[in-house]
Design an enzyme around this catalytic site. Structure first.
Site, PDB file in Angstrom:
ATOM      1  N   ASP A  46      10.982  68.151  38.552  1.00  0.00           N
ATOM      2  CA  ASP A  46      12.052  69.093  38.205  1.00  0.00           C
ATOM      3  C   ASP A  46      12.442  69.917  39.437  1.00  0.00           C
ATOM      4  O   ASP A  46      13.613  70.260  39.631  1.00  0.00           O
ATOM      5  CB  ASP A  46      11.599  70.017  37.067  1.00  0.00           C
ATOM      6  CG  ASP A  46      11.536  69.285  35.737  1.00  0.00           C
ATOM      7  OD1 ASP A  46      12.239  68.268  35.580  1.00  0.00           O
ATOM      8  OD2 ASP A  46      10.781  69.725  34.847  1.00  0.00           O
ATOM      9  N   GLY A  47      11.435  70.235  40.267  1.00  0.00           N
ATOM     10  CA  GLY A  47      11.694  70.993  41.492  1.00  0.00           C
ATOM     11  C   GLY A  47      12.621  70.230  42.432  1.00  0.00           C
ATOM     12  O   GLY A  47      13.488  70.824  43.080  1.00  0.00           O
ATOM     13  N   ASN A 117      17.970  77.355  36.654  1.00  0.00           N
ATOM     14  CA  ASN A 117      16.829  77.872  35.884  1.00  0.00           C
ATOM     15  C   ASN A 117      16.935  79.369  35.594  1.00  0.00           C
ATOM     16  O   ASN A 117      16.968  79.785  34.455  1.00  0.00           O
ATOM     17  CB  ASN A 117      15.522  77.658  36.652  1.00  0.00           C
ATOM     18  CG  ASN A 117      14.857  76.339  36.328  1.00  0.00           C
ATOM     19  OD1 ASN A 117      15.256  75.650  35.394  1.00  0.00           O
ATOM     20  ND2 ASN A 117      13.833  75.990  37.090  1.00  0.00           N
ATOM     21  N   ASN A 159      10.359  81.668  32.983  1.00  0.00           N
ATOM     22  CA  ASN A 159      10.522  82.443  31.749  1.00  0.00           C
ATOM     23  C   ASN A 159       9.370  82.217  30.772  1.00  0.00           C
ATOM     24  O   ASN A 159       8.864  83.144  30.140  1.00  0.00           O
ATOM     25  CB  ASN A 159      11.852  82.060  31.101  1.00  0.00           C
ATOM     26  CG  ASN A 159      11.993  82.571  29.685  1.00  0.00           C
ATOM     27  OD1 ASN A 159      12.222  83.750  29.459  1.00  0.00           O
ATOM     28  ND2 ASN A 159      11.838  81.676  28.698  1.00  0.00           N
TER      29      ASN A 159
HETATM   30  P1  NAP Z   1       8.332  74.207  42.279  1.00  0.00           P
HETATM   31  O1  NAP Z   1       7.018  73.806  42.832  1.00  0.00           O
HETATM   32  O2  NAP Z   1       9.539  73.406  42.601  1.00  0.00           O
HETATM   33  O3  NAP Z   1       8.214  74.332  40.689  1.00  0.00           O
HETATM   34  C1  NAP Z   1       7.142  75.006  40.097  1.00  0.00           C
HETATM   35  C2  NAP Z   1       6.835  74.312  38.760  1.00  0.00           C
HETATM   36  O4  NAP Z   1       7.897  74.581  37.834  1.00  0.00           O
HETATM   37  C3  NAP Z   1       6.725  72.793  38.908  1.00  0.00           C
HETATM   38  O5  NAP Z   1       5.651  72.359  38.116  1.00  0.00           O
HETATM   39  C4  NAP Z   1       8.067  72.324  38.340  1.00  0.00           C
HETATM   40  O6  NAP Z   1       7.991  71.017  37.791  1.00  0.00           O
HETATM   41  C5  NAP Z   1       8.293  73.339  37.247  1.00  0.00           C
HETATM   42  N1  NAP Z   1       9.686  73.471  36.772  1.00  0.00           N
HETATM   43  C6  NAP Z   1      10.812  73.674  37.495  1.00  0.00           C
HETATM   44  N2  NAP Z   1      11.865  73.788  36.673  1.00  0.00           N
HETATM   45  C7  NAP Z   1      11.401  73.630  35.409  1.00  0.00           C
HETATM   46  C8  NAP Z   1      12.022  73.644  34.122  1.00  0.00           C
HETATM   47  N3  NAP Z   1      13.330  73.876  33.975  1.00  0.00           N
HETATM   48  N4  NAP Z   1      11.218  73.480  33.039  1.00  0.00           N
HETATM   49  C9  NAP Z   1       9.902  73.275  33.162  1.00  0.00           C
HETATM   50  N5  NAP Z   1       9.253  73.252  34.349  1.00  0.00           N
HETATM   51  C10 NAP Z   1      10.013  73.437  35.447  1.00  0.00           C
HETATM   52  O7  NAP Z   1       8.495  75.767  42.631  1.00  0.00           O
HETATM   53  P2  NAP Z   1       9.557  76.652  43.370  1.00  0.00           P
HETATM   54  O8  NAP Z   1      10.302  75.850  44.370  1.00  0.00           O
HETATM   55  O9  NAP Z   1       8.859  77.869  43.799  1.00  0.00           O
HETATM   56  O10 NAP Z   1      10.553  77.160  42.192  1.00  0.00           O
HETATM   57  C11 NAP Z   1      11.361  76.316  41.440  1.00  0.00           C
HETATM   58  C12 NAP Z   1      11.242  76.706  39.989  1.00  0.00           C
HETATM   59  O11 NAP Z   1       9.880  76.690  39.622  1.00  0.00           O
HETATM   60  C13 NAP Z   1      11.747  78.119  39.659  1.00  0.00           C
HETATM   61  O12 NAP Z   1      13.074  78.068  39.191  1.00  0.00           O
HETATM   62  C14 NAP Z   1      10.783  78.624  38.592  1.00  0.00           C
HETATM   63  O13 NAP Z   1      11.337  78.598  37.291  1.00  0.00           O
HETATM   64  C15 NAP Z   1       9.641  77.640  38.614  1.00  0.00           C
HETATM   65  N6  NAP Z   1       8.403  78.388  38.871  1.00  0.00           N
HETATM   66  C16 NAP Z   1       7.622  78.679  37.818  1.00  0.00           C
HETATM   67  C17 NAP Z   1       6.488  79.452  37.991  1.00  0.00           C
HETATM   68  C18 NAP Z   1       5.653  79.778  36.816  1.00  0.00           C
HETATM   69  O14 NAP Z   1       5.868  79.198  35.749  1.00  0.00           O
HETATM   70  N7  NAP Z   1       4.714  80.693  36.948  1.00  0.00           N
HETATM   71  C19 NAP Z   1       6.132  79.923  39.253  1.00  0.00           C
HETATM   72  C20 NAP Z   1       6.969  79.582  40.339  1.00  0.00           C
HETATM   73  C21 NAP Z   1       8.116  78.823  40.117  1.00  0.00           C
HETATM   74  P3  NAP Z   1       7.818  69.687  38.704  1.00  0.00           P
HETATM   75  O15 NAP Z   1       6.354  69.607  39.007  1.00  0.00           O
HETATM   76  O16 NAP Z   1       8.299  68.609  37.779  1.00  0.00           O
HETATM   77  O17 NAP Z   1       8.659  69.831  39.931  1.00  0.00           O
END
Ligand code: NAP
Length: 256
Positions: A46-47, A117, A159
């Protein structure tokens, strides 16, 4: 459609899949066009798809995305790497249905940003005070580490980690969630996630956003010289090419 581009995660496995896609599609009359693709094939997770969306942000109206996950199935990815042959067959022989996911429009007064997102204003150095107005009406003052405003698509991402609700596919809403907000006898804010209808306008204001970051999807920037961030749902969207049935419930069940 027969012009494609591939956006692959930077690892060996994704690189090999990228090469195979390129070979197969080129052998069947498709043309690799990184500048003006009609279909963007994302290999990773997804990232990776978020990265691809921002890479092609200026052309979203002219192209659609399909994702191949190199781990488990994701929300933006419809095929696993084991299903690569099926994916290529579908691309070559079937017309996809188009599923639209709307973007958040973020206006800092200096520039306009978009997120699939969410938007987050986060401050890990000190308590961040944010005044929140909805449609011009004062809602609350939140003191804590910040605010997250997510779309339906983002409801399963950051979220969800904040205790926000997972929002069903097809509902075009925004969801406001406080990040570790302070709650005691002298300071109260809602505390619960608040789901807002799509035509609301959310204004996030502070006298001091220094040390805070404005995070949107995988990107971020400082808020130097910015005191107000205005968010609305955009009429711009990401178009996903859906070649087969893969239900939202199944996507959700694969998450945990
Ligand atoms: P990233 O490593 O690209 O993503 C972090 C995790 O979030 C990965 O496991 C990714 O899945 C998952 N993810 C991304 N979009 C999602 C969605 N719409 N629904 C479910 N899972 C999703 O991290 P990043 O580059 O820092 O940030 C990209 C996105 O990651 C942000 O928009 C944020 O929503 C999410 N994120 C979440 C958390 C958390 O939940 N605590 C922390 C940091 C970031 P894949 O492994 O399939 O790529």
């Amino acid at each position: 459609m027969n012009k494609f581009a591939i956006v692959a995660k930077k690892n060996e496995k994704s690189f090999l899949i990228e090469q195979q896609i390129n070979r197969e599609l080129s052998a069947n009359g498709w043309v690799m066009d990184k500048n003006k693709p009609q279909l963007v094939i994302c290999v990773g997770g997804d990232g990776t798809l978020l990265y691809a969306v921002h890479k092609y942000l200026d052309q979203l109206e002219d192209l659609c995305f399909v994702g191949i996950h190199t781990g488990t199935l994701g929300f933006f990815t419809d095929y696993t790497e084991e299903e690569l042959t099926l994916c290529l067959h579908d691309i070559l022989h079937h017309e996809p249905e188009i599923f639209r996911s709307y973007l958040l429009n973020i206006n800092t007064g200096k520039e306009q940003l978009f997120a699939l997102n969410e938007l987050r204003i986060e401050n890990v150095k000190r308590t961040q005070v944010v005044d929140i107005k909805v449609d011009g009406e004062f809602f609350e003052t939140c003191r804590g580490s910040g605010i997250c405003l997510s779309t339906q698509a983002g409801s399963t991402a950051y979220n969800r980690s904040l205790g926000g609700a997972v929002i069903d596919n097809g509902l075009n809403i925004m969801q406001l969630a406080e990040i570790t907000s302070i709650q005691h006898c002298k300071q109260r804010s809602l505390g619960n996630p608040y789901i807002l209808k799509m035509d609301r306008k959310v204004e996030l204001t502070s006298n001091d956003f220094s040390d805070a970051l404005l995070c949107y999807d995988h990107l971020h920037q400082t808020l130097d010289g910015v005191n107000q961030v205005i968010c609305t749902m955009s009429d711009r969207c990401v178009r996903f090419a859906r070649y087969r049935e893969y239900s939202y419930l199944q996507r959700l069940k694969n998450l945990y």
